[in-house]
Write an enzyme that holds these catalytic residues in place. Structure first.
Site, PDB file in Angstrom:
ATOM      1  N   GLY A   1       0.903  -1.223  -0.157  1.00  0.00           N
ATOM      2  CA  GLY A   1      -0.188   0.098  -0.016  1.00  0.00           C
ATOM      3  C   GLY A   1       0.981   1.303  -0.098  1.00  0.00           C
ATOM      4  O   GLY A   1       1.904   1.393  -0.447  1.00  0.00           O
ATOM      5  N   SER A   2       0.449   2.205   0.675  1.00  0.00           N
ATOM      6  CA  SER A   2       1.094   3.725   0.600  1.00  0.00           C
ATOM      7  C   SER A   2       2.307   3.753   1.078  1.00  0.00           C
ATOM      8  O   SER A   2       3.134   4.658   1.073  1.00  0.00           O
ATOM      9  CB  SER A   2       0.155   4.656   1.238  1.00  0.00           C
ATOM     10  OG  SER A   2      -0.991   4.907   0.609  1.00  0.00           O
ATOM     11  N   THR A   3       2.797   2.745   1.918  1.00  0.00           N
ATOM     12  CA  THR A   3       4.213   2.767   2.467  1.00  0.00           C
ATOM     13  C   THR A   3       5.216   2.811   1.320  1.00  0.00           C
ATOM     14  O   THR A   3       6.152   3.182   1.279  1.00  0.00           O
ATOM     15  CB  THR A   3       4.675   2.032   3.491  1.00  0.00           C
ATOM     16  OG1 THR A   3       4.032   0.839   2.983  1.00  0.00           O
ATOM     17  CG2 THR A   3       3.885   2.060   4.749  1.00  0.00           C
TER      18      THR A   3
END
Length: 599
Positions: A322-324
């Site tokens: 995801g956004s990491t």
């Protein structure tokens, strides 16, 4: 007459000569056997009249960076019987059954078996072994050896690993460094007569075992304890399936802590824990029925369950980050020059890519924003645009440059590889989803290693535990060496990334990781597990400190939390809690959070 006597004389002389020759041959042969081959036949004779019993060597200890013993040895006993020496088999069976708690039929079968030596039970507590020895039973041998012992039971169970009955490593560091930790077994040689009965008053010959070497690792007992407490707390609060946390030095790859809860008892690794049954076998297990659920498993199912319980999700399992993963997109975009912090974008709440409408987590959109603000907002459309500007060729160039398509090289067995699209199969839609961390999978370890390499000045590190090997006296035998990492990013881009990620915590989506007086950088993530639509999510946060000179980096991954599942809401506070405990412990002092860079 004279000829006849002469013939008989010659015949007698011939016979005498033959006898003399035969005698000389026998004397020569005997001399050769007694002198030239004496050692060989002596050995054969000894072998026929010696009974050998093995003595286990003490396994080397595993020590944390401060000398705290994480894996040790306990003195135990092996109980054996020698059939030819037993004078009262019924008494032997009675005592062994009582003291060892074994089934009478099983013990009697071994006691009555006509073999040179038969092992009844190993890893017997020393107190029980002493009690059996005190009975003075003919034909019963009680030999002391060693059993692996873990003083902190479940702490770091999936990292340390455990050993089998033969004292060989099964999983984790125990198997990875088995050669260094294993010693050389010894033997006990006992003289016997032709019937195999030990000769009274004959001294035993002992070849003493050689203990294994100690392994010093980078793990810190205190940090590991803080981390596990935080992991169990969020596991219970969010009724999650599992929680994985890694704490690492981003400058050299030394791992201070790694947990994947629920852990298991290293001193009893073949028993499924209640917490494992509750979190991993919910269909078969109701509250209060853990024992029956485990008992209902057949042998194959039980072994599968044990293998799952022993898995280290930090390195053995992959997930959509995801956004990491936007850390990677941002670093590649800045390094390639396709974006700057001040570039302006517009987010209407979605982005059209080919025939697909890919939405932002804020469905009404963020409106006009700079790239820095988009990072603070974790805005999908902006990162999609950066990915498209990079293009497939450049994006994959940075995957390889950052080391994402290769394993990290950690010194633990079973590391999983990144699951990534083949370059030729990546179109605009695939590139768009990759840009914000979906449609591919990596391990938590790969994510934190890549993030650490991006913010440490741009040098790829090798995550590891082993620091050195010492003998039992503490003499240093070996300092563990790791390949010097290659530069994957310019120092300028690395500095920019540290500033950008500090702003994410200082007022952005990672604000719940903010600690007054400390400069914290980080990135949140919330991703839906496959298959989509089942309402299962993975919440995560990667954070580091101090932001201007990172000395520690931490990743928290919460698998399938119940209720609120946003990474910034539930994972960032976990890292904050850990940092509040370990930053002072590591000697990292508070500073004024002054901005050292301007756009």
């Amino acid at each position: 007459m004279h000829k006849t006597k002469s013939f008989h004389r010659r015949k007698i002389l011939l016979i005498f000569a033959c006898c003399a020759a035969a005698l000389l041959f026998l004397i020569g042969r005997l001399a050769w056997l007694m002198i030239a081959k004496s050692g060989y036949y002596t050995t054969l004779a000894e072998d026929l009249h010696e009974r050998e019993r093995s003595i286990k060597a003490a396994r080397g200890r595993i020590l944390d960076r401060n000398g705290t013993v994480l894996a040790d040895n306990r003195t135990v006993c092996t109980v054996s019987v020698i059939h030819s020496q037993i004078t009262d088999p019924d008494r032997v069976v009675e005592v062994l059954c009582t003291e060892l708690g074994m089934d009478e039929a099983a013990v009697r079968e071994r006691v009555e078996k006509n073999s040179s030596i038969e092992r009844i039970k190993s890893n017997v507590d020393k107190e029980i072994g002493d009690a059996i020895r005190s009975c003075g039973l003919d034909g019963v041998k009680v030999d002391e050896d060693y059993k692996r012992y873990y003083p902190y039971e479940s702490m770091a169970s999936k990292v340390l690993g455990f050993t089998g009955a033969d004292n060989q490593g099964i999983i984790g560091l125990e198997v990875q460094y088995d050669e260094a930790l294993s010693g050389t077994p010894g033997t006990i040689l006992t003289l016997t007569d032709a019937r195999g009965i030990e000769i009274e008053d004959a001294a035993e010959t002992r070849v003493e075992p050689v203990a294994g070497n100690d392994l010093v690792i980078s793990m810190d007992y205190n940090i590991q304890e803080y981390v596990e407490q935080a992991a169990y707390r969020v596991l219970e609060e969010k009724q999650a399936d599992s929680v994985s946390i890694i704490v690492m030095n981003p400058q050299n790859g030394e791992i201070y802590a790694m947990t994947n809860v629920p852990e298991f008892d290293l001193n009893d690794p073949y028993t499924l824990t209640e917490l494992y049954l509750q979190t991993q076998l919910p269909e078969e297990t109701a509250e209060g029925e853990e024992t029956s659920a485990a008992a209902a498993l057949n042998d194959e199912e039980l072994q599968d369950a044990l293998n799952q319980m022993w898995r280290n999700g930090c390195i053995n399992d992959t997930y959509e980050p995801g956004s990491t993963f936007k850390i990677v997109t941002a670093a590649a975009g800045l390094e390639e020059g396709v974006v700057t912090l001040s570039d302006t974008f517009y987010c209407p709440g979605y982005k059209l890519v080919d025939d697909r409408r890919i939405r932002c987590h804020k469905t009404v959109g963020h409106g006009s924003e700079t790239f820095l603000e988009a990072a603070q907002n974790s805005c999908n459309p902006v990162f999609i645009e950066v990915g498209l500007r990079l293009g497939v060729d450049n994006y994959f160039k940075y995957f390889n440059q950052f080391g994402i398509n290769e394993k990290t090289g950690i010194d633990l067995p079973g590391e999983a590889a990144t699951i990534m699209h083949k370059k030729e199969n990546v179109g605009q839609v695939e590139l768009a989803t990759i840009s914000f961390g979906q449609s591919f999978q990596i391990t938590p370890l790969q994510l934190i290693t890549t993030a650490a390499s991006i913010i440490n000045g741009g040098i790829r590190i090798t995550p590891h535990f082993a620091v050195s090997v010492k003998d039992t006296d503490g003499t240093l035998l070996e300092v563990c060496q790791y390949e010097e990492g290659e530069r994957i990013l310019s120092e300028e881009t690395s500095e920019t990334m540290r500033y950008l990620l500090e702003q994410v915590v200082d007022g952005g989506s990672g604000k719940n990781a903010y600690i007054e007086g400390y400069r914290i950088g980080g990135k949140t993530a919330t991703s839906e597990t496959l298959p989509r639509g089942q309402g299962k999510y993975i919440s995560s946060f990667v954070g580091f400190a101090p932001a201007d000179d990172p000395q520690v980096i931490c990743l928290c991954v919460i698998n399938n939390p119940q209720g609120t599942y946003y990474g910034g809401t539930i994972a960032a506070p976990v890292v904050k809690d850990i940092f509040e405990n370990i930053l002072p412990y590591l000697g990292i002092e508070k500073t004024l959070a002054e901005t050292e860079m301007t756009e």
